[in-house]
Design a protein around this motif. Structure first.
Motif, PDB file in Angstrom:
ATOM      1  N   MET A   1       0.904  -1.164  -0.149  1.00  0.00           N
ATOM      2  CA  MET A   1       0.022  -0.152   0.124  1.00  0.00           C
ATOM      3  C   MET A   1       0.997   1.367   0.088  1.00  0.00           C
ATOM      4  O   MET A   1       1.709   1.382   0.784  1.00  0.00           O
ATOM      5  CB  MET A   1      -0.813  -0.079   1.204  1.00  0.00           C
ATOM      6  N   MET A   2       0.453   2.201  -0.738  1.00  0.00           N
ATOM      7  CA  MET A   2       1.314   3.549  -0.921  1.00  0.00           C
ATOM      8  C   MET A   2       0.916   4.314   0.270  1.00  0.00           C
ATOM      9  O   MET A   2      -0.103   4.355   0.589  1.00  0.00           O
ATOM     10  CB  MET A   2       1.009   4.320  -2.397  1.00  0.00           C
ATOM     11  N   HIS A   3       2.155   5.031   0.895  1.00  0.00           N
ATOM     12  CA  HIS A   3       1.877   5.931   1.848  1.00  0.00           C
ATOM     13  C   HIS A   3       2.356   7.176   1.569  1.00  0.00           C
ATOM     14  O   HIS A   3       3.461   7.377   0.811  1.00  0.00           O
ATOM     15  CB  HIS A   3       2.719   5.329   3.293  1.00  0.00           C
ATOM     16  N   ASN A   4       1.732   8.176   2.258  1.00  0.00           N
ATOM     17  CA  ASN A   4       2.254   9.545   2.325  1.00  0.00           C
ATOM     18  C   ASN A   4       3.391   9.698   3.360  1.00  0.00           C
ATOM     19  O   ASN A   4       3.010   9.564   4.242  1.00  0.00           O
ATOM     20  CB  ASN A   4       1.079  10.566   2.258  1.00  0.00           C
ATOM     21  N   LEU A   5       4.540  10.121   2.727  1.00  0.00           N
ATOM     22  CA  LEU A   5       5.617  10.600   3.724  1.00  0.00           C
ATOM     23  C   LEU A   5       6.046  11.893   3.755  1.00  0.00           C
ATOM     24  O   LEU A   5       5.764  12.546   2.775  1.00  0.00           O
ATOM     25  CB  LEU A   5       6.987   9.376   3.422  1.00  0.00           C
ATOM     26  N   PHE A   6       6.323  12.555   4.917  1.00  0.00           N
ATOM     27  CA  PHE A   6       6.540  13.906   4.940  1.00  0.00           C
ATOM     28  C   PHE A   6       7.786  14.027   6.080  1.00  0.00           C
ATOM     29  O   PHE A   6       7.785  13.138   7.144  1.00  0.00           O
ATOM     30  CB  PHE A   6       5.644  14.968   5.173  1.00  0.00           C
ATOM     31  N   ALA A   7       8.531  14.943   5.924  1.00  0.00           N
ATOM     32  CA  ALA A   7       9.672  15.001   7.139  1.00  0.00           C
ATOM     33  C   ALA A   7       9.117  16.655   7.975  1.00  0.00           C
ATOM     34  O   ALA A   7       8.742  17.648   7.024  1.00  0.00           O
ATOM     35  CB  ALA A   7      10.853  15.221   6.228  1.00  0.00           C
ATOM     36  N   ALA A   8       9.697  16.617   8.955  1.00  0.00           N
ATOM     37  CA  ALA A   8       9.471  17.928   9.670  1.00  0.00           C
ATOM     38  C   ALA A   8      10.957  18.260  10.251  1.00  0.00           C
ATOM     39  O   ALA A   8      11.689  17.256  10.875  1.00  0.00           O
ATOM     40  CB  ALA A   8       8.524  17.609  10.964  1.00  0.00           C
ATOM     41  N   ARG A   9      11.285  19.422  10.153  1.00  0.00           N
ATOM     42  CA  ARG A   9      12.606  20.029  10.729  1.00  0.00           C
ATOM     43  C   ARG A   9      12.229  20.968  11.853  1.00  0.00           C
ATOM     44  O   ARG A   9      11.561  22.212  11.461  1.00  0.00           O
ATOM     45  CB  ARG A   9      13.418  20.717   9.657  1.00  0.00           C
ATOM     46  N   SER A  10      12.761  20.816  13.021  1.00  0.00           N
ATOM     47  CA  SER A  10      12.358  21.608  14.138  1.00  0.00           C
ATOM     48  C   SER A  10      13.738  21.761  15.013  1.00  0.00           C
ATOM     49  O   SER A  10      14.421  21.219  14.726  1.00  0.00           O
ATOM     50  CB  SER A  10      11.063  21.102  14.811  1.00  0.00           C
ATOM     51  N   SER A  11      13.352  22.329  16.258  1.00  0.00           N
ATOM     52  CA  SER A  11      14.520  22.612  17.227  1.00  0.00           C
ATOM     53  C   SER A  11      14.687  21.022  17.792  1.00  0.00           C
ATOM     54  O   SER A  11      15.790  21.014  18.570  1.00  0.00           O
ATOM     55  CB  SER A  11      13.937  23.554  18.284  1.00  0.00           C
ATOM     56  N   LYS A  20      -0.631   5.238   7.199  1.00  0.00           N
ATOM     57  CA  LYS A  20      -1.237   4.457   6.145  1.00  0.00           C
ATOM     58  C   LYS A  20      -1.916   5.864   5.141  1.00  0.00           C
ATOM     59  O   LYS A  20      -1.884   6.904   5.699  1.00  0.00           O
ATOM     60  CB  LYS A  20      -2.497   3.658   6.769  1.00  0.00           C
ATOM     61  N   GLU A  21      -2.774   5.628   4.196  1.00  0.00           N
ATOM     62  CA  GLU A  21      -3.610   6.634   3.375  1.00  0.00           C
ATOM     63  C   GLU A  21      -4.499   7.316   4.298  1.00  0.00           C
ATOM     64  O   GLU A  21      -4.612   8.689   3.978  1.00  0.00           O
ATOM     65  CB  GLU A  21      -4.391   5.968   2.160  1.00  0.00           C
ATOM     66  N   ASP A  22      -4.985   6.797   5.092  1.00  0.00           N
ATOM     67  CA  ASP A  22      -5.954   7.494   5.877  1.00  0.00           C
ATOM     68  C   ASP A  22      -5.508   8.176   7.088  1.00  0.00           C
ATOM     69  O   ASP A  22      -6.131   8.544   8.020  1.00  0.00           O
ATOM     70  CB  ASP A  22      -7.176   6.524   6.140  1.00  0.00           C
ATOM     71  N   TYR A  23      -3.959   7.783   7.321  1.00  0.00           N
ATOM     72  CA  TYR A  23      -3.446   8.757   8.445  1.00  0.00           C
ATOM     73  C   TYR A  23      -3.982   8.047   9.999  1.00  0.00           C
ATOM     74  O   TYR A  23      -3.707   8.841  10.816  1.00  0.00           O
ATOM     75  CB  TYR A  23      -3.545  10.219   8.399  1.00  0.00           C
ATOM     76  N   SER A  24      -4.373   6.876   9.785  1.00  0.00           N
ATOM     77  CA  SER A  24      -4.930   6.468  11.205  1.00  0.00           C
ATOM     78  C   SER A  24      -3.724   5.916  12.004  1.00  0.00           C
ATOM     79  O   SER A  24      -3.895   5.710  13.143  1.00  0.00           O
ATOM     80  CB  SER A  24      -5.783   5.148  11.043  1.00  0.00           C
ATOM     81  N   GLU A  25      -2.678   5.817  11.348  1.00  0.00           N
ATOM     82  CA  GLU A  25      -1.329   5.267  12.180  1.00  0.00           C
ATOM     83  C   GLU A  25      -0.055   6.039  11.529  1.00  0.00           C
ATOM     84  O   GLU A  25      -0.197   6.157  10.388  1.00  0.00           O
ATOM     85  CB  GLU A  25      -0.983   3.746  12.072  1.00  0.00           C
ATOM     86  N   HIS A  26       0.696   6.442  12.759  1.00  0.00           N
ATOM     87  CA  HIS A  26       1.731   7.049  12.211  1.00  0.00           C
ATOM     88  C   HIS A  26       3.042   6.646  13.219  1.00  0.00           C
ATOM     89  O   HIS A  26       2.778   6.267  14.061  1.00  0.00           O
ATOM     90  CB  HIS A  26       1.554   8.596  12.760  1.00  0.00           C
ATOM     91  N   GLU A  27       4.161   6.884  12.603  1.00  0.00           N
ATOM     92  CA  GLU A  27       5.419   6.453  13.241  1.00  0.00           C
ATOM     93  C   GLU A  27       6.378   7.454  12.610  1.00  0.00           C
ATOM     94  O   GLU A  27       6.376   7.524  11.390  1.00  0.00           O
ATOM     95  CB  GLU A  27       5.565   5.136  13.096  1.00  0.00           C
ATOM     96  N   GLY A  28       7.331   7.582  13.575  1.00  0.00           N
ATOM     97  CA  GLY A  28       8.598   8.480  13.135  1.00  0.00           C
ATOM     98  C   GLY A  28       9.820   7.666  12.814  1.00  0.00           C
ATOM     99  O   GLY A  28       9.789   6.789  13.686  1.00  0.00           O
ATOM    100  N   PHE A  29      10.577   7.791  11.792  1.00  0.00           N
ATOM    101  CA  PHE A  29      11.808   7.079  11.652  1.00  0.00           C
ATOM    102  C   PHE A  29      12.869   8.061  11.140  1.00  0.00           C
ATOM    103  O   PHE A  29      12.517   9.147  10.475  1.00  0.00           O
ATOM    104  CB  PHE A  29      11.660   6.043  10.931  1.00  0.00           C
ATOM    105  N   CYS A  30      14.010   7.676  11.048  1.00  0.00           N
ATOM    106  CA  CYS A  30      15.317   8.363  10.689  1.00  0.00           C
ATOM    107  C   CYS A  30      15.218   9.756  11.498  1.00  0.00           C
ATOM    108  O   CYS A  30      15.629  10.929  10.780  1.00  0.00           O
ATOM    109  CB  CYS A  30      15.193   8.760   9.126  1.00  0.00           C
TER     110      CYS A  30
END
Length: 566
Positions: A1-11, A20-30
């Motif tokens: 299943m294809m997922h939307n990935l995005f990166a956040a740069r913060s302090s 997942k495509e419906d954003y029901s689950e999220h996990e951070g990596f890297c």
């Protein structure tokens, strides 16, 4: 299943979010705890790079492994080549104490190994970008006032250079079919106009110019090519002007065939945003003093749909071009309208308050909005929505600096789902009508059944079917001028009824005497001018004394013309 990935740069560091495509689950990596200066995904989504105090880290997204670490800790600009094989870096130019010149501050490296291929100096931030064609067969960069071209990523020496005046900026088309087009901007000097010229690689001689557009009043110029490389929009701006503290904007169009024109606008004011549709067949412009207008133009620069006026300053197509988001951010309160581009029908209206960053997801359904520092240092964080205004996911930060999506071209377009109109919390209804606040002094008196809108408010309309009542005053005035001019031309071309007029309209046959022919042509021209003046007099227009004298001389002109034609 294809997922939307995005990166956040913060302090807190750099983190990539997946779900997942419906954003029901999220996990951070890297996740990396160090604060980063800049970050970027490659165009194909294979690599991710960011810069911290240790240098530039290049990471393979799927395996989450670091490919290389480039010793450029001051980098503020990261560019990947279209296929992700190369990475271009730029850091602010500096000269150390005791040295006459600084070190090279711009470089190109291999993404896999981090091997440096070329380095050079570029003092200014503007014009430091490196551009490739989509197949990476050609690479171009600005060096001093020249554009250097490299083939097949061989940076030993440029086999081709473009030299034409003092080039300040350039763009190349990324299309693979045929040779790419190159647009260069040269600012004006000593009263001469600035200009943008088009060339077709590798034909760079002065007689091989494909197109040219010159203009005055340009302190800044931006050149926006469509993906197909068939046309470029030139946005000019001045820092200040006599009419506005915010300067003056210009909008020009230049095609790869050499056709050029000034893009007409129905409202005075700055140009806030220009966006090409992914289809490359139309573009959207946000312009005019507030409330601003939003108009879609075709490739002939004719307006085809007007979204009316409102508090907006930007417009973004989703990756498939079937939805257009019209937004008002910055010093505006964050109103957003989502429109079906094909049907020209509004999907939804909502408000994203305190938004400083807006990006469409690769799936064309979700968007991300963020409140970032240093623009706003309170309430930093991002939110993921769909175009129907439903909040999917959100996260807060002490300081958030940037959010970006990972490119992904595997998604398919989905049918648009419209939202039924619902009354807002600030609107109460009585018997199906909006209840309008009435001041105490006016209560008990007859009131209008509908609330009054602003005098400068204009509703959305199809420009092709626009009537005179819905046109602005300036547009209506220009239309009447064009019609009057067309009528005068038609009347002058109509066959006259009297004998002298018929003689003036006849085909001129040469008499063999050049001097005599010249006099006949001049007399015929004077007769045509007299006919035009008589038409204006019939319409009731007041003529000058010299014009009236010319009409009185008609008989003499006819007699002289007959004498010459004998």
């Amino acid at each position: 299943m294809m997922h939307n990935l995005f990166a956040a740069r913060s302090s807190d560091g750099v983190e990539i979010f997946s779900g997942k495509e419906d954003y029901s689950e999220h996990e951070g990596f890297c996740g990396r705890p160090s604060a980063a200066r800049v970050m970027s995904f490659s165009a194909n989504g294979e690599y991710f790079a960011y810069c911290d105090e240790n240098g530039v880290h290049v990471i393979h997204v799927e395996t989450q492994t670091e490919k290389c670490l480039i010793n450029r800790p001051r980098t503020v600009l990261i560019q990947f080549s279209p296929l992700g094989t190369h990475i271009s870096l730029w850091e602010p130019y500096q000269v150390k104490a005791g040295e006459k010149e600084g070190v090279n501050n711009a470089s190109i490296y291999e993404s896999e190994t981090g091997n440096e291929l070329i380095s050079f100096r570029r003092r200014e931030r503007s014009g430091c970008e490196v551009y490739w064609t989509s197949d990476e067969s050609l690479c171009a960069r600005l060096h001093n006032s020249e554009v250097h071209f490299y083939t097949n990523n061989d940076f030993a020496s440029p086999p081709k250079r473009l030299q034409i005046g003092r080039i300040e900026d350039f763009r190349i088309t990324t299309k693979v079919r045929g040779d790419p087009m190159v647009s260069v901007y040269v600012p004006g000097q000593k009263g001469q106009p600035s200009f943008v010229r088009l060339f077709k690689y590798p034909n760079f001689r002065s007689e091989e110019v494909v197109g040219n557009r010159s203009f005055y009043k340009a302190d800044k110029v931006d050149m926006l090519w469509n993906n197909r490389g068939s046309a470029v929009i030139i946005v000019t701006a001045t820092d200040t002007s006599a009419d506005s503290y915010y300067g003056e904007s210009g909008l020009h169009f230049l095609s790869a065939k050499g056709d050029s024109c000034l893009i007409s606008r129905d409202k005075n004011g700055p140009v806030y945003h220009v966006e090409w549709a992914p289809s490359d067949k139309e573009f959207c412009v946000v312009y005019g003093f507030m409330p601003a207008k939003v108009t879609i133009y075709n490739l002939k620069c004719d307006p085809i749909f007007d979204f009316g006026t409102g508090a907006r300053n930007c417009a973004y197509y989703n990756p498939f071009g079937n939805i257009l988001a019209i937004c008002g951010f910055g010093n505006l309160k964050g109103d957003v309208e989502f429109w079906d581009v094909a049907q020209k029908k509004k999907i939804n209206s909502t408000t994203f308050s305190d938004t400083t960053l807006f990006r469409w997801a690769p799936d064309g359904v979700h968007v991300i909005t963020a409140t970032c520092a240093p623009r706003l240092r309170v309430g930093n964080g991002f939110k993921v929505w769909n175009y129907n205004g439903n909040l999917i996911y959100e996260k807060s930060f002490k300081e958030l600096w940037e959010v970006c999506w990972r490119p992904n071209k595997d998604f398919k377009v989905k049918p648009i789902q419209f939202v039924s109109t619902r009354p807002t919390a600030s609107t109460s209804t009585t018997n199906g009508q909006a209840k309008v606040y009435v001041p105490p002094a006016l209560r008990g008196r007859p009131q209008p059944t509908t609330p009054k809108v602003r005098d400068d408010y204009e509703p959305p309309s199809n420009v092709r079917n626009k009537t005179e009542e819905s046109m602005s005053k300036s547009a209506l005035k220009n239309r009447k001028k064009r019609e009057a001019k067309r009528n005068r031309v038609n009347e002058s071309n109509t066959e006259p009824s009297s004998a002298p007029r018929k003689t003036a309209a006849e085909v001129f046959d040469s008499s063999g005497d050049p001097e005599k022919d010249k006099k006949i042509r001049n007399l015929r021209k004077k007769l045509r001018q007299i006919e035009n003046l008589k038409s204006l007099q019939t319409e009731g227009k007041k003529l000058e004394l010299n014009q009236l004298e010319k009409i009185k001389s008609e008989a003499d002109v006819v007699a002289e013309l007959k004498a010459l034609e004998i």
